[in-house]
Design an enzyme around this catalytic site. Structure first.
Site, PDB file in Angstrom:
ATOM      1  N   HIS A  45      15.305  53.200  32.865  1.00 29.16           N
ATOM      2  CA  HIS A  45      16.508  52.378  32.997  1.00 29.16           C
ATOM      3  C   HIS A  45      17.279  52.866  34.214  1.00 29.16           C
ATOM      4  O   HIS A  45      17.822  53.971  34.207  1.00 29.16           O
ATOM      5  CB  HIS A  45      17.348  52.515  31.723  1.00 29.16           C
ATOM      6  CG  HIS A  45      18.553  51.638  31.676  1.00 29.16           C
ATOM      7  ND1 HIS A  45      19.342  51.541  30.562  1.00 29.16           N
ATOM      8  CD2 HIS A  45      19.116  50.804  32.593  1.00 29.16           C
ATOM      9  CE1 HIS A  45      20.334  50.699  30.790  1.00 29.16           C
ATOM     10  NE2 HIS A  45      20.229  50.246  32.030  1.00 29.16           N
ATOM     11  N   ARG A  47      20.372  52.661  35.791  1.00 26.58           N
ATOM     12  CA  ARG A  47      21.721  52.179  35.470  1.00 26.58           C
ATOM     13  C   ARG A  47      22.537  52.044  36.744  1.00 26.58           C
ATOM     14  O   ARG A  47      22.309  52.742  37.730  1.00 26.58           O
ATOM     15  CB  ARG A  47      22.417  53.152  34.518  1.00 26.58           C
ATOM     16  CG  ARG A  47      21.772  53.234  33.147  1.00 26.58           C
ATOM     17  CD  ARG A  47      22.610  54.083  32.219  1.00 26.58           C
ATOM     18  NE  ARG A  47      23.771  53.351  31.775  1.00 26.58           N
ATOM     19  CZ  ARG A  47      23.887  52.767  30.577  1.00 26.58           C
ATOM     20  NH1 ARG A  47      22.926  52.880  29.694  1.00 26.58           N
ATOM     21  NH2 ARG A  47      24.971  52.100  30.253  1.00 26.58           N
ATOM     22  N   GLU A  72      14.100  48.834  33.123  1.00 25.24           N
ATOM     23  CA  GLU A  72      15.250  48.276  32.408  1.00 25.24           C
ATOM     24  C   GLU A  72      16.414  48.230  33.374  1.00 25.24           C
ATOM     25  O   GLU A  72      16.665  49.215  34.098  1.00 25.24           O
ATOM     26  CB  GLU A  72      15.633  49.179  31.232  1.00 25.24           C
ATOM     27  CG  GLU A  72      14.617  49.212  30.136  1.00 25.24           C
ATOM     28  CD  GLU A  72      15.024  50.178  29.036  1.00 25.24           C
ATOM     29  OE1 GLU A  72      16.100  50.808  29.137  1.00 25.24           O
ATOM     30  OE2 GLU A  72      14.247  50.324  28.100  1.00 25.24           O
TER      31      GLU A  72
HETATM   32  N1  PXP Z   1      14.612  49.567  24.914  1.00 22.57           N
HETATM   33  C1  PXP Z   1      15.728  49.338  25.652  1.00 22.57           C
HETATM   34  C2  PXP Z   1      15.891  47.992  26.256  1.00 22.57           C
HETATM   35  C3  PXP Z   1      16.673  50.356  25.882  1.00 22.57           C
HETATM   36  O1  PXP Z   1      17.768  50.102  26.615  1.00 22.57           O
HETATM   37  C4  PXP Z   1      16.439  51.626  25.339  1.00 22.57           C
HETATM   38  C5  PXP Z   1      17.407  52.734  25.589  1.00 22.57           C
HETATM   39  O2  PXP Z   1      17.440  53.025  26.939  1.00 22.57           O
HETATM   40  C6  PXP Z   1      15.257  51.823  24.597  1.00 22.57           C
HETATM   41  C7  PXP Z   1      14.375  50.773  24.382  1.00 22.57           C
HETATM   42  C8  PXP Z   1      14.890  53.159  24.033  1.00 22.57           C
HETATM   43  O3  PXP Z   1      15.822  53.567  23.087  1.00 22.57           O
HETATM   44  P1  PXP Z   1      15.744  55.058  22.567  1.00 22.57           P
HETATM   45  O4  PXP Z   1      16.043  55.941  23.731  1.00 22.57           O
HETATM   46  O5  PXP Z   1      16.790  55.100  21.502  1.00 22.57           O
HETATM   47  O6  PXP Z   1      14.359  55.273  22.038  1.00 22.57           O
END
Ligand code: PXP
Length: 242
Positions: A45, A47, A72
């Site tokens: 991700h 950000r 992401e």
């Molecule tokens: N999917 C998306 C779209 C997310 O934003 C996140 C968190 O960044 C995750 C999956 C993964 O979540 P976690 O880190 O709680 O496993």
């Protein structure tokens, strides 16, 4: 028997690295270990505030690793330009607020359909598979289909917190993806304890898991943790189909 892919989110390796300002631990090393242990893809991700993953991290993973990269990102012009230059396998559009600790709640695709339309189109034209991270809500699923996004990722955060009725909502939403012709992914808050039930939903094709895997890796090592999660996911399908 169909399998469910595991996308390993390595954001929090970068969180740890950034805590000291140096190069260690390197998210690229984590991606290599995860892939060697069977990760089907790497998720990162980027950000807006670059609090963990940085631009250089996504470029290195994109350059080096053959597995699909799932980027992401917020639905902004800056991120669309980065994605179109980077050309990851997939982009998952997520809501983003600077003050949030993590992605709280899904994207309001139904409420932003006109704003999202050119973004989904621009990514799709670049050959990127677009996913929308949404709550398991029929109106959001219908909006994703109307936007022409090929994939939705169902937000499992409320389920992971144990909220009443959330598993049923996910089950119904996953069933609706098939009717709408959407590929179904899921993620957020998944652990050894709660991932199998989601992996066993017949429409689910991919889980994206980050925080738990990276945290558990402190005790067991990242390779061992990825292998165990892969076994849990595979076992859930075998148990269901037996
Ligand atoms: N999917 C998306 C779209 C997310 O934003 C996140 C968190 O960044 C995750 C999956 C993964 O979540 P976690 O880190 O709680 O496993």
């Amino acid at each position: 028997m169909s399998t469910v892919r595991l996308g390993v989110n390595i954001d929090h390796v970068a969180t740890l690295r950034n805590a000291r300002g140096g190069p260690h631990p390197d998210p690229l090393d984590a991606a290599r270990v995860a892939v060697a242990a069977g990760a089907d893809g790497i998720t990162m991700h980027l950000r807006e505030d670059r609090r963990h993953i940085r631009d250089g991290d996504v470029q290195l993973v994109r350059n080096e690793l053959a597995v699909p990269l799932n980027l992401e990102m917020a639905a902004t012009d800056e991120m669309v330009a980065i994605a179109r230059a980077l050309r990851p396998h997939a982009c998952c559009l997520v809501p983003e607020r600077r003050a949030e600790v993590t992605t709280e709640g899904g994207l309001d695709a139904a409420g932003q359909i006109e704003a999202l339309r050119p973004i989904v189109a621009a990514l799709g034209e670049a050959g990127i598979r677009v996913s929308l991270f949404i709550d398991p809500d029929p109106s959001q699923l219908r909006a994703a289909a109307a936007l022409g996004a090929p994939v939705v990722e169902l937000h499992t955060g409320a389920y992971a917190e144990g909220r009443q009725g959330e598993f049923e909502r996910l089950r119904e939403a996953a069933a609706l993806t098939a009717e709408l012709g959407l590929e179904c992914h899921a993620g957020h808050g998944l652990t050894y304890g709660n991932a199998a039930a989601i992996a066993a939903l017949p429409q689910v094709r991919e889980l994206n898991i980050g925080h738990f895997l990276i945290g558990q890796a402190l005790f067991d090592g990242l390779g061992a943790v990825v292998r165990r999660m892969k076994a849990i996911i595979a076992g859930s399908r075998e148990a269901r189909d037996a």
